[in-house]
Design an enzyme around this catalytic site. Structure first.
Site, PDB file in Angstrom:
ATOM      1  N   LEU A  15       0.822  -1.347   0.026  1.00 18.86           N
ATOM      2  CA  LEU A  15      -0.248  -0.233  -0.046  1.00 18.86           C
ATOM      3  C   LEU A  15       0.801   1.084   0.014  1.00 18.86           C
ATOM      4  O   LEU A  15       0.258   2.513  -0.137  1.00 18.86           O
ATOM      5  CB  LEU A  15      -0.818   0.009   1.261  1.00 18.86           C
ATOM      6  N   ILE A 147       0.473 -14.192  10.703  1.00 15.65           N
ATOM      7  CA  ILE A 147       1.024 -14.909  11.957  1.00 15.65           C
ATOM      8  C   ILE A 147       2.284 -14.414  12.271  1.00 15.65           C
ATOM      9  O   ILE A 147       2.461 -14.187  13.572  1.00 15.65           O
ATOM     10  CB  ILE A 147       1.024 -16.596  11.435  1.00 15.65           C
ATOM     11  N   THR A 187     -15.804   0.615   2.423  1.00 18.45           N
ATOM     12  CA  THR A 187     -15.039   1.066   4.053  1.00 18.45           C
ATOM     13  C   THR A 187     -14.887  -0.187   4.654  1.00 18.45           C
ATOM     14  O   THR A 187     -14.037  -0.318   5.545  1.00 18.45           O
ATOM     15  CB  THR A 187     -15.723   2.154   4.882  1.00 18.45           C
ATOM     16  N   PRO A 189     -13.510  -3.248   4.318  1.00 24.31           N
ATOM     17  CA  PRO A 189     -12.076  -3.869   4.688  1.00 24.31           C
ATOM     18  C   PRO A 189     -11.328  -3.052   5.717  1.00 24.31           C
ATOM     19  O   PRO A 189     -10.489  -3.513   6.500  1.00 24.31           O
ATOM     20  CB  PRO A 189     -11.598  -3.817   3.202  1.00 24.31           C
ATOM     21  N   CYS A 380      29.639  -1.510  -9.903  1.00 21.07           N
ATOM     22  CA  CYS A 380      30.023  -2.630  -9.018  1.00 21.07           C
ATOM     23  C   CYS A 380      30.273  -3.625 -10.336  1.00 21.07           C
ATOM     24  O   CYS A 380      31.299  -3.650 -10.985  1.00 21.07           O
ATOM     25  CB  CYS A 380      29.003  -3.106  -8.295  1.00 21.07           C
ATOM     26  N   GLU A 404      34.735 -15.138  -9.827  1.00 24.71           N
ATOM     27  CA  GLU A 404      33.356 -15.496  -9.702  1.00 24.71           C
ATOM     28  C   GLU A 404      32.528 -16.488 -10.378  1.00 24.71           C
ATOM     29  O   GLU A 404      31.689 -17.409 -10.030  1.00 24.71           O
ATOM     30  CB  GLU A 404      32.314 -13.996  -9.407  1.00 24.71           C
ATOM     31  N   HIS A 519      28.388   1.582  -4.852  1.00 25.30           N
ATOM     32  CA  HIS A 519      27.162   1.781  -5.090  1.00 25.30           C
ATOM     33  C   HIS A 519      26.808   3.329  -4.817  1.00 25.30           C
ATOM     34  O   HIS A 519      26.146   3.488  -3.889  1.00 25.30           O
ATOM     35  CB  HIS A 519      26.114   0.768  -4.642  1.00 25.30           C
ATOM     36  N   GLU A 521      24.426   5.212  -6.215  1.00 24.38           N
ATOM     37  CA  GLU A 521      22.833   5.313  -6.017  1.00 24.38           C
ATOM     38  C   GLU A 521      22.429   5.360  -4.851  1.00 24.38           C
ATOM     39  O   GLU A 521      21.295   5.952  -4.661  1.00 24.38           O
ATOM     40  CB  GLU A 521      22.313   4.205  -7.034  1.00 24.38           C
TER      41      GLU A 521
END
Ligand code: GLN
Length: 547
Positions: A15, A147, A187, A189, A380, A404, A519, A521
């Site tokens: 949301l 839960i 309304t 919910p 990177c 890698e 990084h 950003e």
């Protein structure tokens, strides 16, 4: 001690709780208060470090080296407050702390239970740094009724109960679905999700209602009545063109006023919203466009590169241009010519990533940008690919690759121009890692300094030769190839302070080709765009004007 604002969600997930929290933080700052934002995640992973970007979006790294939820990125982008390790916690971490204490015998043989042991651990977390700011905003992941989230809600109930009255409030986000057939906003919910909260001893002080349609006064009154909140504290949240409109939009709807009223802070200090007015003005009043391709692997899920996308938006704002981002899957041209896929873009960005899949395509993207003189920003893995491209195609190291990929494949196929780093210096101490260490948390993580060569392009972009940026990687460009590559024109223009780790490379005879091991950003903000993104977008705009 700070006043606490708990932010929960109901009805459905996604949301925009993170955005609402971040916007509220920004609005409280605009009224002169200091804030810190926190995220409590109910999942059982100890941290998001090992979660797939496909499932969970980007991993946001803090200066102090924590791998956290991408919501912390929103918090930083909106408030400018650097997130810390102690601003993010998951059930997994809480349980692992409790079990560790149990093994150590800290509980003196007691039976370990969710209440009080797990809830105490959560409350201890909530208290950290509580004396440093005016407001602590704590967002609970997931929705009420999950839960896994229950221990968090119970801990909050206890926490509110133990604190002096009026020092904690709860803000709950819900959805008002629209039924086209009857032309109505429903309304029910929202009422149910508030009931769910009440059944665990919590009651909202402020309700933020997401809706695609205008919420009529009548419905607002009804929600207030049935959910036991004041009408002025029922805040509509409509869809926005840009997330950066959120602070002003929430302010118009009265969110910050409702929060201050709930704390009975009166008279409320007047807000200074000029910073956000400027941000919104830069989004709406643009002159020109730049088309930028992000050539990556996780292109189906934009959240995987959330901070990069936002940093490009910030770069656009700095230049007052609209940045159109296209996601290009590198794997598509792994074995083909990249040109048909990349022609027409004004700049190319190759972001971070893990594993070999798609890397041949990224190497081709770097080659395309180098040879066609298109602006290139490699982040990177994107820097590592640019170095491998240079080694293979310019310096004649035909088998150049990254260790890698050999590790992953379990065979030795490449000459490791990028290798696995086992020890390095952080500040004034040595960090060591073994190849066999756990996957989680074995990387060079968090803020490191770098020294830039004076006269280099990056020194010019940063306007400084000393920088600090955030890292998250296991592999490094091997310094032993420096001389060979520099002779070919690839300058190692940023190095770790001890001179051992290449941090930045740039092609000297190229208008704009920069690869960075870190990084950038993660540190860009709408009101303070990162210099690399600001200049990268500027270069892209220049390319757009040439064609
Ligand atoms: N996979 C590379 C490494 O570990 C790059 C990581 C990244 O791009 N964040 O070094």
């Amino acid at each position: 001690m700070a006043r606490y604002i708990f932010i929960t969600g109901g009805v459905v997930s996604s949301l925009g709780k993170g955005l609402a929290s971040a916007a509220l933080g920004a609005l409280l700052q605009a009224r002169g208060f200091s804030v810190r934002l926190r995220k409590l995640d109910p999942y059982l992973n100890v941290d998001p470090g090992t979660m797939s970007p496909f499932e969970h979006g980007e991993v946001f790294v803090t200066d102090d080296g924590a791998e956290t939820d991408l919501d912390l990125g929103h918090y930083e982008r909106f408030t400018g407050v650097a997130a810390r390790k102690t601003d993010s916690i998951s059930s997994g971490r809480i349980y692992s702390n409790v079990l560790e204490k149990e093994r150590r015998g800290d509980y003196l043989g007691k039976t370990i239970q969710v209440v009080p042991h797990v809830t105490n651990e959560i409350k201890n977390f909530l208290r950290i740094g509580g004396d440093e700011v005016d407001f602590m905003l704590c967002e609970i992941g997931g929705t009420v009724g999950d839960i896994e989230g229950l221990p968090f809600f119970e801990a909050i109930r206890q926490f509110i109960h133990e604190r002096p009255r009026g020092e904690c409030i709860l803000m709950h986000l819900t959805l008002l679905p629209y039924l086209a057939a009857s032309g109505e906003l429903k309304t029910k919910p929202t009422q149910h999700s508030v009931k769910e909260l009440q059944s665990i001893g919590l009651a909202p002080d402020v309700l933020v209602c997401r809706s695609e349609h205008a919420i009529p006064e009548r419905e607002r009154e009804k929600i207030a009545l049935f959910c036991n909140v004041r009408k002025e504290a029922v805040i509509p949240a409509y869809d926005l063109n840009s997330i950066y409109e959120a602070p002003l939009a929430y302010h118009r709807e009265g969110l910050d006023q409702a929060v201050l009223d709930a704390f009975q802070i009166s008279p409320a200090p007047r807000p200074d919203l000029r910073k956000w007015e400027d941000v919104v003005d830069r989004i709406h009043n643009t002159d020109g466009e730049a088309n930028i391709a992000i050539v990556g692997k996780y292109t189906q899920l934009e959240d995987a590169y959330k901070s990069i996308k936002e940093a490009l938006v910030h770069g656009g704002m700095a230049n007052r241009v609209k940045v159109n981002v296209s996601w290009v899957d590198a794997e598509v041209f792994d074995k083909e010519d990249a040109a048909p896929y990349l022609e027409g873009y004004h700049a190319i960005l190759v972001p971070g990533g893990f594993g070999e899949r798609g890397t041949e395509g990224k190497i081709k993207a770097a080659e395309f940008a180098r040879t066609r003189k298109i602006p290139y920003l490699g982040i990177c893995l994107g820097m590592q690919m640019a170095v491998i491209e240079a080694a293979r195609n310019v310096a004649g190291v035909s088998r150049a690759g990254s260790e890698e990929f050999d590790h992953e494949a379990g065979e030795k196929r490449f000459e490791p121009v990028v290798y696995h780093l086992k020890e390095w210096i952080q500040g004034n101490h040595k960090v060591e890692r073994k190849a066999t260490d756990d996957k989680g948390g074995t990387m060079r993580l968090g803020a490191y300094n770098a020294t830039l060569a004076s006269g280099s392009k990056v020194a010019d972009v940063y306007g400084s030769t000393q920088i600090e940026e955030r890292h998250r990687h296991r592999y490094e460009v091997d310094i032993r190839y420096r001389e060979k590559l520099e002779t070919c024109g690839l300058a190692f223009s940023g190095m770790s302070p001890d001179g051992r780790l290449p941090e930045i490379v740039e092609w000297k005879d190229h208008p704009w080709f920069i690869g960075v091991q870190f990084h950038p950003e993660l540190k860009s903000k709408p009101f303070d765009p990162h210099p690399l993104f600001r200049d990268f977008v500027r270069a892209a705009v220049e390319t757009s004007r040439l064609v």
